[in-house]
Enzyme design. Structure first.
Site, PDB file in Angstrom:
ATOM      1  N   THR A 168       0.907  -1.157   0.000  1.00 17.32           N
ATOM      2  CA  THR A 168       0.000   0.000   0.000  1.00 17.32           C
ATOM      3  C   THR A 168       0.930   1.187   0.000  1.00 17.32           C
ATOM      4  OG1 THR A 168      -1.740  -1.084   1.293  1.00 17.32           O
ATOM      5  CG2 THR A 168      -1.613   1.289   1.526  1.00 17.32           C
ATOM      6  N   GLY A 198     -10.020  -3.289   3.123  1.00 17.44           N
ATOM      7  CA  GLY A 198      -9.036  -3.254   4.198  1.00 17.44           C
ATOM      8  C   GLY A 198      -9.093  -1.964   4.998  1.00 17.44           C
ATOM      9  N   THR A 219       0.396   0.393   6.465  1.00 17.91           N
ATOM     10  CA  THR A 219       0.363  -0.651   5.449  1.00 17.91           C
ATOM     11  C   THR A 219       0.488  -1.975   6.195  1.00 17.91           C
ATOM     12  OG1 THR A 219       2.739  -0.840   5.073  1.00 17.91           O
ATOM     13  CG2 THR A 219       1.602   0.859   3.844  1.00 17.91           C
ATOM     14  N   GLY A 222      -4.693  -5.159   6.886  1.00 18.56           N
ATOM     15  CA  GLY A 222      -5.703  -4.168   7.248  1.00 18.56           C
ATOM     16  C   GLY A 222      -6.657  -4.636   8.316  1.00 18.56           C
TER      17      GLY A 222
END
Ligand code: ASP
Length: 315
Positions: A168, A198, A219, A222
């Site tokens: 992410t 997420g 990141t 999630g």
């Protein structure tokens, strides 16, 4: 002025700092920088050419937050529109809502004039998905029927390998007025169940900014950050008087103390209200980057490591 990002934000951080140096706002900086990562075909965890869900459909999640007003915008499980962060910003700027999901997000993106792209997943990524299904024991005949005729719940165990599936982008910026903004964008957990969302578009979980105290973005898995409200908790601990490193350490410990099963990987970046950065991880060797207005290029720094062992037992 400072911009802090996850390491994959390297393609965007110079643009962000240039925007701040030319008088742009923190919101403009984090949006523009995130767009560059969304368009980076080498990054398979954000935007174009990201890893899709188990059906091969790319579903994007993104959020943006203005730390001055505490306004936020987000999209979740949005297909066919690569510029997820810009749709999130438009949600914040144009709608009375904070989060649009699925077809509604796509429709709104079209109304905002944002380009569609129905070919965002490359043949190479599609081949990886089919190989994983085949390696897991699914016949070619079943793979062909996956869209409609196969129960998926047991097959998403393909998505439980954190080595293969996470990524992410996080950007946090503070501009010359001291205003803070944060942006998060992702293609989510690779090979996820369709519709899985997420932490990235969930304000308070994967993203939070408040000028008075600082900002945080995550990141990693999630599901953990959703359960522990990680980004908001970090900012809250700063509100309660902790430094950015104490607050980051504390939220990592909160994650480690989650009861019940989880697949662990968590990384976070944060700044306090004075722009001091921090990066933490539960995986050794991870880095984050930051750049201030007087630096010629960004610095890549090791994240502080906190051990969070996985406890995954679901059959
Ligand atoms: N946090 C993202 C999600 O759970 C994915 C990741 O960062 O790996 O969707």
């Amino acid at each position: 002025m400072i911009v802090v990002a996850s390491a994959n934000g390297r393609v965007g951080i110079q643009t962000a700092i240039d925007i701040l140096k030319s008088g742009g706002t923190a919101i403009e900086a984090v949006e523009a920088a995130t767009r560059l990562v969304e368009d980076n075909l080498q990054d398979h965890t954000v935007g174009r050419n990201g890893y899709p869900n188990i059906l091969g459909d790319l579903e994007l999640d993104a959020s943006i937050m203005n730390g001055r007003t505490l306004e936020s915008g987000a999209v979740a499980a949005m297909k066919n529109v690569p510029a997820a962060i810009t749709v999130a910003r438009k949600v914040m700027d144009k709608l009375p809502h904070a989060l649009l999901a699925g077809e509604g997000a796509e429709r709104f993106a079209a109304e905002m004039g944002l380009a569609r792209d129905e070919q965002m997943v490359s043949p190479e990524i599609e081949a990886i998905r089919k190989n994983l299904l085949t390696a897991g024991g699914m016949s070619a005949e079943k793979i062909a029927k996956l869209q409609t005729d196969i129960e998926l719940w047991d097959w998403v165990k393909m998505a439980t390998d954190p080595e293969r599936t996470y990524g992410t982008v996080n950007f946090i910026a503070q501009d010359k007025n001291g205003d803070i903004a944060s942006a998060v964008s992702t293609s989510g957990w690779a090979w996820k169940y369709p519709g899985r969302v997420g932490d990235s578009p969930i304000i308070g979980a994967g993203n939070y900014a408040d000028n008075r105290y600082g900002a945080a973005a995550c990141t990693g898995m999630g599901e953990m950050a959703i359960r522990a409200c990680t980004a908001h908790s970090l900012v809250f601990y700063m509100k309660m008087g902790q430094s950015v490193t104490e607050a980051a350490q504390r939220v990592m410990e909160d994650l480690r103390d989650l009861s019940g099963p989880y697949i662990a990987v968590m990384n976070l970046v944060a700044i306090d209200k004075d722009g001091n950065p921090a990066g933490f991880t539960s995986k050794q060797g991870r880095t984050f980057i930051y750049q201030t207005e007087d630096m010629e290029s960004c610095v890549e720094q090791d994240r502080t490591y906190v051990d969070i062992p996985s406890r995954w037992t679901k059959a």
